[in-house]
Design an enzyme around this catalytic site. Structure first.
Site, PDB file in Angstrom:
ATOM      1  N   GLU A   1      17.459  -1.134  27.169  1.00  0.00           N
ATOM      2  CA  GLU A   1      16.768  -0.529  28.308  1.00  0.00           C
ATOM      3  C   GLU A   1      16.854   0.994  28.286  1.00  0.00           C
ATOM      4  OE1 GLU A   1      18.399  -2.471  31.733  1.00  0.00           O
ATOM      5  OE2 GLU A   1      17.320  -4.347  31.354  1.00  0.00           O
TER       6      GLU A   1
ATOM      7  N   HIS B   1      11.709  -5.331  35.631  1.00  0.00           N
ATOM      8  CA  HIS B   1      12.654  -6.334  36.130  1.00  0.00           C
ATOM      9  C   HIS B   1      11.996  -7.347  37.076  1.00  0.00           C
ATOM     10  CE1 HIS B   1      15.562  -3.507  34.516  1.00  0.00           C
ATOM     11  NE2 HIS B   1      16.497  -4.410  34.669  1.00  0.00           N
TER      12      HIS B   1
END
Length: 363
Positions: free
Chosen positions: A211, A245
């Site tokens: 990420e 997400h």
């Protein structure tokens, strides 16, 4: 002898020097348009999440923490990050004069001798990167005090999550530390199954690394070079990070969680990831260091959200509730003042600070 000498000369002249790889060679960063960078960030975030659904159907239907599901997803996000890293020079490095640079500073994105790998944040400075980690750790001063309180109680009691039984004989702090921390850690690696171990590796190593590479390393400098201010970039990157997400909502619905609960969890998660993403984007702009933000991300994943179980009367550390609450408040104050550069001051002020001048354009 003359023949051998001439052969040596031929060999010497035929020796070839290969140019360095694109990631290591000097890169003059382009000034891409906002539209180009927005499309690039959208495609990258879509590829990062979309790749998770390329797995075979029989694997995709497994629980999120199943070993096979974890291995497939780890592989796919790492491949996505590798491709994004390798493509970066082709997308943003230009030859010759790229026009007037909009950043008038000595920052790394103004330095034409900087390599593409450096733009992506691959640099390490122990003092700088550990200082950023210490800064984020101040937010967890409350949990640290909770752990110390449990350690102190363990000298004279058997301490559980919501139990506290007196010992017949008191023990020392070292033995208490072994009982509270070391033994449970050893027990985890010895007794838990492969899925639990792979889940830990995902949460503490692969997910934070992937990420940060995708949403900080590959996005921050292009957004800065497109003309956005550092503050705008710090709040724009988390939107891509938070959106990435949202696919967790689909997983929850598939697991049978009701829609209302999923909506509440999704809103909370989006808010949390946006705030966290803004912080690590700010840290990346200030330090230009991918290891620094990776350490912060991994540490926050390990600590999780604050646990206010100490306020329960059944908690062993209930008697320390005021001290722990003050620790939370003092930690927030330390975190707030940690954004300021301290010229002198005490040891805490000298350790917990960001660099005086941002590695990327100054905020």
């Amino acid at each position: 002898a003359c023949i051998f000498a001439s052969r040596k000369k031929v060999i010497h002249h035929e020796t070839m020097s290969f140019p360095p790889p694109p990631l290591l060679s000097s890169c003059q960063h382009s000034n891409p348009s906002p539209t180009y960078v927005a499309a690039y960030c959208f495609i990258l975030s879509t590829a990062f999440v979309g790749g998770l659904y390329v797995v075979p159907k029989d694997i995709r239907r497994l629980p999120r923490d199943d070993e096979r599901q974890i291995k497939w997803r780890m592989l796919l996000v790492l491949v996505t990050c590798l491709i994004a890293t390798l493509l970066y020079p082709a997308l943003f490095c230009i030859d010759g004069d790229g026009g007037e640079d909009r950043w008038k500073s000595n920052s790394i994105i103004h330095n034409r001798s900087t390599s593409a790998l450096r733009y992506l944040g691959w640099s390490w400075d122990a003092r700088r990167d550990v200082a950023v980690l210490l800064h984020v750790m101040t937010l967890y001063l409350g949990p640290v005090i909770t752990a110390l309180a449990r350690l102190h109680l363990a000298k004279t009691h058997f301490v559980g999550a919501f139990s506290c039984t007196p010992r017949k004989q008191p023990i020392g702090y070292f033995q208490a530390f072994r009982e509270i921390l070391i033994k449970p850690t050893i027990s985890f690696f010895r007794e838990t199954g492969p899925s639990s171990k792979w889940a830990k590796a995902r949460d503490l190593i692969v997910a934070p690394l992937a990420e940060e590479v995708a949403f900080r390393g590959c996005m921050v400098v292009p957004l800065l070079k497109s003309g956005l201010s550092p503050v705008a970039v710090a709040w724009t990157v988390p939107l891509f990070f938070g959106t990435a997400h949202l696919h967790h909502a689909m997983l929850k619905i598939r697991e049978g969680v009701d829609a209302k609960s999923v909506l509440i969890m999704t809103v909370f998660q989006f808010a949390y990831t946006t705030l966290f993403g803004a912080y690590v984007a700010h840290a990346f702009i200030r330090t230009g260091s991918l290891p620094a933000v990776f350490l912060c991300h991994s540490f926050c994943n390990y600590m999780g959200l604050p646990d206010f179980g100490y306020l329960d009367k059944a908690s062993p550390v209930y008697g320390y509730r005021r001290l722990i609450s003050n620790g939370y408040l003092f930690g927030v104050l330390l975190f707030y003042y940690g954004f300021t550069y301290w010229e002198g001051g005490n040891i805490v002020q000298r350790l917990c600070y960001f660099p005086r001048e941002s590695a990327l354009p100054a905020l």
